[in-house]
Design a protein around this motif. Sequence first.
Motif, short mmCIF file in Angstrom:
data_model
loop_
_atom_site.label_atom_id
_atom_site.label_comp_id
_atom_site.label_asym_id
_atom_site.label_seq_id
_atom_site.Cartn_x
_atom_site.Cartn_y
_atom_site.Cartn_z
N GLY A 1 -27.79 -46.02 14.72
CA GLY A 1 -26.55 -46.80 14.74
C GLY A 1 -25.28 -46.01 14.98
N PHE A 2 -25.39 -44.72 15.26
CA PHE A 2 -24.19 -43.92 15.54
C PHE A 2 -23.77 -44.11 16.98
N GLU A 3 -22.45 -44.07 17.18
CA GLU A 3 -21.87 -44.25 18.51
C GLU A 3 -20.93 -43.09 18.80
N LYS A 4 -20.60 -42.92 20.08
CA LYS A 4 -19.66 -41.86 20.47
C LYS A 4 -18.32 -42.09 19.75
N ALA A 5 -17.81 -41.05 19.13
CA ALA A 5 -16.53 -41.15 18.42
C ALA A 5 -15.41 -41.52 19.38
N SER A 6 -15.48 -41.02 20.60
CA SER A 6 -14.41 -41.29 21.57
C SER A 6 -14.28 -42.79 21.87
N ASP A 7 -15.35 -43.56 21.69
CA ASP A 7 -15.27 -45.01 21.88
C ASP A 7 -14.32 -45.66 20.88
N TYR A 8 -14.02 -44.95 19.81
CA TYR A 8 -13.11 -45.43 18.76
C TYR A 8 -11.77 -44.68 18.78
N GLN A 9 -11.55 -43.90 19.82
CA GLN A 9 -10.35 -43.06 19.91
C GLN A 9 -10.29 -42.08 18.74
N VAL A 10 -11.45 -41.56 18.38
CA VAL A 10 -11.60 -40.57 17.31
C VAL A 10 -12.07 -39.27 17.96
N TYR A 11 -11.38 -38.18 17.62
CA TYR A 11 -11.65 -36.90 18.26
C TYR A 11 -11.66 -35.76 17.25
N LEU A 12 -12.24 -34.65 17.67
CA LEU A 12 -12.18 -33.41 16.91
C LEU A 12 -10.93 -32.65 17.31
N MET B 1 -20.20 -38.15 16.71
CA MET B 1 -20.50 -39.57 16.62
C MET B 1 -20.02 -40.17 15.30
N VAL B 2 -19.90 -41.48 15.31
CA VAL B 2 -19.42 -42.22 14.14
C VAL B 2 -20.28 -43.45 13.90
N GLN B 3 -20.22 -43.93 12.67
CA GLN B 3 -20.78 -45.23 12.32
C GLN B 3 -19.84 -45.85 11.30
N GLU B 4 -19.38 -47.04 11.62
CA GLU B 4 -18.51 -47.74 10.69
C GLU B 4 -19.36 -48.38 9.59
#
Length: 176
Positions: A135-146, A158-161
Amino acid sequence: MNSYKLIIRREKEEEYENVENLIREAFWDVYRPGCNEHLVLHHLRKAVSFIPELDYVSEIDGELVGHIAYSRMFITKEHIMSEQVIAFGPISVLPKVQKMGIGKELIKYTMQKASELGYKAVMITGSDQYYPKLGFEKASDYQVYLPGMEGQEAPFFMVQELEKGYLLKNPGIYDF
């Protein structure tokens, strides 16, 4: 071990050394000669970002076979520790029982616990071939970056809400 009863429970302080040995065995010569993941956990346990309530082990027949730890992420623009966004790692499974679903069960179980504790999202760095299955997705799809990678896609980040829509309302630069 085709048929086994997996127990997932909180790690006990008296198990710290055994867990660090488990991590060493799981990561030895995987990414480079030797490993340092056991040291990461050793230091993480002393950090203010460490979340003891999400420090879990798995065992089969009384033997520790897996471990997962969580910590809070830092929001770098404000340079503060997030109370809603967390990360897991290292996650470790003994080589002799890898590919049996133990890591997957540890992640699913502890992410449910994280949700129950009120956390809103989990961020990880890892295999973009494995973690999307969970269920993890690319963080960039959420405008979330390192840090230092603003606006760039990093497939390993990656992220999962845990609360739908949280990251879309809270984009930004997050750090471990």
